[in-house]
Design a protein around this motif. Structure first.
Motif, PDB file in Angstrom:
ATOM      1  N   UNK A 107       0.834  -1.202   0.000  1.00  0.00           N
ATOM      2  CA  UNK A 107       0.000   0.000   0.000  1.00  0.00           C
ATOM      3  C   UNK A 107       0.870   1.253   0.000  1.00  0.00           C
ATOM      4  N   UNK A 108       0.400   2.325  -0.578  1.00  0.00           N
ATOM      5  CA  UNK A 108       1.171   3.584  -0.571  1.00  0.00           C
ATOM      6  C   UNK A 108       1.506   4.046   0.840  1.00  0.00           C
ATOM      7  N   UNK A 109       0.584   3.801   1.772  1.00  0.00           N
ATOM      8  CA  UNK A 109       0.809   4.243   3.150  1.00  0.00           C
ATOM      9  C   UNK A 109       1.998   3.517   3.773  1.00  0.00           C
ATOM     10  N   UNK A 110       2.047   2.185   3.561  1.00  0.00           N
ATOM     11  CA  UNK A 110       3.159   1.455   4.169  1.00  0.00           C
ATOM     12  C   UNK A 110       4.461   1.682   3.409  1.00  0.00           C
ATOM     13  N   UNK A 165       6.541   4.151   4.829  1.00  0.00           N
ATOM     14  CA  UNK A 165       7.271   3.709   6.013  1.00  0.00           C
ATOM     15  C   UNK A 165       8.491   2.890   5.604  1.00  0.00           C
ATOM     16  N   UNK A 166       8.268   1.918   4.722  1.00  0.00           N
ATOM     17  CA  UNK A 166       9.357   1.061   4.241  1.00  0.00           C
ATOM     18  C   UNK A 166       9.199   0.828   2.743  1.00  0.00           C
ATOM     19  N   UNK A 167       9.959   1.540   1.931  1.00  0.00           N
ATOM     20  CA  UNK A 167       9.866   1.394   0.471  1.00  0.00           C
ATOM     21  C   UNK A 167      10.163  -0.019  -0.018  1.00  0.00           C
ATOM     22  N   UNK A 224      10.036  -6.436   9.302  1.00  0.00           N
ATOM     23  CA  UNK A 224       9.552  -5.368  10.164  1.00  0.00           C
ATOM     24  C   UNK A 224      10.091  -3.996   9.763  1.00  0.00           C
ATOM     25  N   UNK A 225       9.468  -2.977  10.348  1.00  0.00           N
ATOM     26  CA  UNK A 225       9.970  -1.612  10.277  1.00  0.00           C
ATOM     27  C   UNK A 225       9.772  -1.015  11.654  1.00  0.00           C
ATOM     28  N   UNK A 252      13.352   5.946  10.691  1.00  0.00           N
ATOM     29  CA  UNK A 252      12.814   4.598  10.548  1.00  0.00           C
ATOM     30  C   UNK A 252      13.934   3.609  10.266  1.00  0.00           C
ATOM     31  N   UNK A 253      13.901   2.490  10.975  1.00  0.00           N
ATOM     32  CA  UNK A 253      14.872   1.420  10.769  1.00  0.00           C
ATOM     33  C   UNK A 253      14.185   0.229  10.118  1.00  0.00           C
TER      34      UNK A 253
END
Length: 208
Positions: free
Chosen positions: A40-43, A46-48, A53-54, A61-62
């Motif tokens: 999803x674009x939202x996630x 967070x993590x391309x 996990x992220x 963000x790791x």
């Protein structure tokens, strides 16, 4: 506050357990692979990479489990989850976790994610990779059993960030077709991990 993005049954469990062990103030967000929420674009913001996990921290963000485990251990030194005051011992911890990440997890992924390496319609190659999994994953765990698991914990007497990571990947042994009789110490380690309060709490949340 830290925020962990995870998917049930994924390697994110290792970081989840370590956050509990450290007594961290954190929240979680579940990503549903069945609904392809990782795409999803939202996630992806967070993590391309589109994977879990992220871990969201106040500095950024790791991603990648070994990095997150080290970050938590160093952020909560009182938990004594890594021998950060001993450069060689700390390097040994990172060596073990790197092996899990770069080899064991990848070998496991050949069972259900062959499309990462060959065309999705190449049924012959995908089937061949699946057939190889009991041998490759089994061989990796036999190496861990014989040469890397010092006992009673991975690094010896001291429980470290290696233990939740090994435990997490050991959850998949049966489905990977590994002969458990050949790795009794790994199986015993998994059993003892199940008894820890942090493990019970993380699993309960992820399977709710």
């Amino acid at each position: 506050m830290l925020k962990l993005y995870y998917a049930a049954g994924s390697c994110a469990l290792a970081t989840h357990i370590v956050l509990e062990e450290a007594g961290a103030d954190y929240s979680t967000a579940r990503i549903d692979f069945a609904k392809e929420q990782q795409k999803s674009p939202e996630f992806l913001k967070i993590n391309p990479k589109g994977r879990v996990p992220a871990l969201v921290t106040d500095k950024g963000i790791l991603t990648e489990t070994p990095a997150m485990l080290v970050y938590v251990a160093q952020s909560f030194p009182a938990s004594r989850l890594a021998p950060t005051d001993d450069p060689f011992a700390f390097a040994q911890v990172q060596s073990f976790n790197s092996y899990l990440c770069s080899h064991v997890h990848v070998a496991h992924a050949h069972r259900m994610r062959g499309h990462r390496w060959v065309d999705a319609d190449d049924a012959h190659s995908i089937a061949a990779m699946r057939r190889k999994v009991p041998e490759t994953v089994g061989g990796a765990f036999e190496l861990i059993e014989r040469d890397m698991l010092k006992g009673p914990w991975v690094m010896g007497d001291q429980y470290t960030i290696c233990d939740p990571y090994l435990f997490t990947l050991a959850q998949w042994l049966e489905k990977d077709g590994v002969d458990l009789a050949r790795i009794p110490r790994v199986v015993d380690h998994r059993r003892r991990m199940y008894e820890r309060k942090s493990v019970k709490k993380a699993i309960a949340e992820e399977t709710a």
